[in-house]
Design an enzyme around this catalytic site. Structure first.
Site, short mmCIF file in Angstrom:
data_model
loop_
_atom_site.label_atom_id
_atom_site.label_comp_id
_atom_site.label_asym_id
_atom_site.label_seq_id
_atom_site.Cartn_x
_atom_site.Cartn_y
_atom_site.Cartn_z
N ASP A 84 -29.66 -24.10 28.77
CA ASP A 84 -29.31 -25.52 28.77
C ASP A 84 -28.15 -25.82 29.72
O ASP A 84 -28.11 -26.88 30.36
CB ASP A 84 -28.94 -25.97 27.35
CG ASP A 84 -30.17 -26.10 26.46
OD1 ASP A 84 -31.30 -26.11 26.99
OD2 ASP A 84 -29.99 -26.19 25.23
N ASN A 154 -24.82 -34.54 27.62
CA ASN A 154 -24.77 -34.24 26.19
C ASN A 154 -23.73 -35.05 25.43
O ASN A 154 -24.04 -35.70 24.44
CB ASN A 154 -24.49 -32.75 25.97
CG ASN A 154 -25.75 -31.92 25.91
OD1 ASN A 154 -26.86 -32.46 25.92
ND2 ASN A 154 -25.60 -30.61 25.85
N ARG A 165 -2.95 -26.80 17.91
CA ARG A 165 -2.27 -27.95 17.32
C ARG A 165 -3.22 -29.15 17.29
O ARG A 165 -3.94 -29.40 18.26
CB ARG A 165 -1.02 -28.29 18.14
CG ARG A 165 -0.18 -29.41 17.55
CD ARG A 165 1.04 -29.68 18.42
NE ARG A 165 1.89 -28.49 18.52
CZ ARG A 165 2.32 -27.98 19.65
NH1 ARG A 165 1.99 -28.55 20.80
NH2 ARG A 165 3.08 -26.91 19.66
N THR A 195 -28.11 -32.19 19.43
CA THR A 195 -28.44 -30.84 18.97
C THR A 195 -27.47 -29.79 19.52
O THR A 195 -27.69 -28.60 19.33
CB THR A 195 -29.87 -30.46 19.39
OG1 THR A 195 -30.00 -30.61 20.81
CG2 THR A 195 -30.90 -31.33 18.70
#
Length: 299
Positions: A84, A154, A165, A195
């Site tokens: 991907d 994405n 932190r 996904t």
């Protein structure tokens, strides 16, 4: 299949493909398996009368094959061989060409977004040559950070600049506060990206026909903070109210924010294109790759 039809499905537009004459193959850098598949694609292309060039940036010089930068390839279709990550990087590089991308998976990489496996390239190329495919146009998610515009396939994420932190963030949707507090960060994912990181952070999976974005808090101090599905046309503003934050998307760093600075995120009017060949249904593929029927994700 008739030429020129277009079907709008949520944030996607599906249109018929036409016979392909010229390909450019980009590979996962350093992967011997991906390079081997690329060579098979070049051989099969020659047999079908197609012109095939190899992307020089990702593959280097390959003896016996024509190698050019993808951006100079003049390809009708780009073929991404890898996982991907390789596909998403190829999509970003394809913006100037405006050519659709066919994703090809190799066994060493996770390739949920890819369309075919490495062993299926001969059949896939025949379909491309004959115009037996569709092109799905999908919207990017867009963000503005410190005066600059950025796109992601994405997700866009705003996370603590210091990994040890938490950062204090305020999130507004259409001007209304929906989340405020300390957390590791927050991300806004597309349906395609639901996904990926968002799913790992506890977000829902969106069907690609759902015209929405997913707002997913990452490890919030207040446990009642939960993911939120947002209409894709709504604008999400993430403001830093304590600490410093890093803004990134698709593994690219977009910038860094201090207290009082913010990033604006929404669906983009710009689209990218994916080649679709399979007759496999969405839910079957989802179950196969995420192993939902086996009760868990792949290790």
């Amino acid at each position: 299949m008739k030429r020129g039809w277009r079907l709008v499905i949520g944030v996607s537009v599906l249109r018929a493909g036409e016979g392909v004459k010229r390909l450019c193959v980009a590979v996962k850098p350093g992967s011997a398996e991906a390079l081997s598949v690329a060579k098979r694609i070049a051989e099969a292309s020659t047999e079908l009368g197609l012109t095939c060039v190899i992307d020089r940036e990702s593959a280097g010089e390959v003896p016996g094959l024509t190698c050019l930068p993808l951006e100079e390839s003049r390809a009708d279709v780009l073929v991404s061989v890898g996982g991907d990550g390789t596909l998403i990087y190829t999509i970003h590089r394809a913006r100037a060409l405006k050519a659709p991308v066919l994703g090809v998976s190799v066994s060493e990489s996770y390739g949920y977004l890819n369309e075919v496996e490495g062993g299926e390239v001969a059949e896939a190329l025949a379909a491309l040559a004959e115009g037996r495919f569709a092109v799905e146009e999908v919207s990017f998610v867009e963000c503005y950070a410190r005066g600059s515009r950025h796109l992601a396939v994405n997700e866009v994420m705003v996370v603590s600049e210091a990994p040890h932190r938490a950062v204090a963030l305020e999130v507004r949707i259409e001007g209304e506060v929906v989340l405020r507090g300390k957390m590791d960060g927050v991300l806004v994912a597309t349906a395609l990206g639901s996904t990926a990181y968002s799913l790992s952070a506890g977000g829902p999976i969106l069907h690609p026909e759902v015209d929405a974005l997913v707002l997913t808090p990452i490890c919030p101090v207040r446990q009642f903070a939960r993911p939120l599905v947002v209409p894709s046309g709504h604008r999400v503003e993430v403001r830093v109210v304590g600490g410093r934050a890093l803004v990134a998307g698709d593994s690219f760093e977009f910038g860094r924010l201090g207290v009082g600075e913010s990033v604006l995120i929404h669906r983009s009017s710009e689209r990218f294109a994916l080649v679709r060949l399979r007759g496999e249904g969405y839910y079957s593929k989802l179950s196969r790759y995420l192993r939902l029927s086996e009760g868990g994700l792949p290790g």
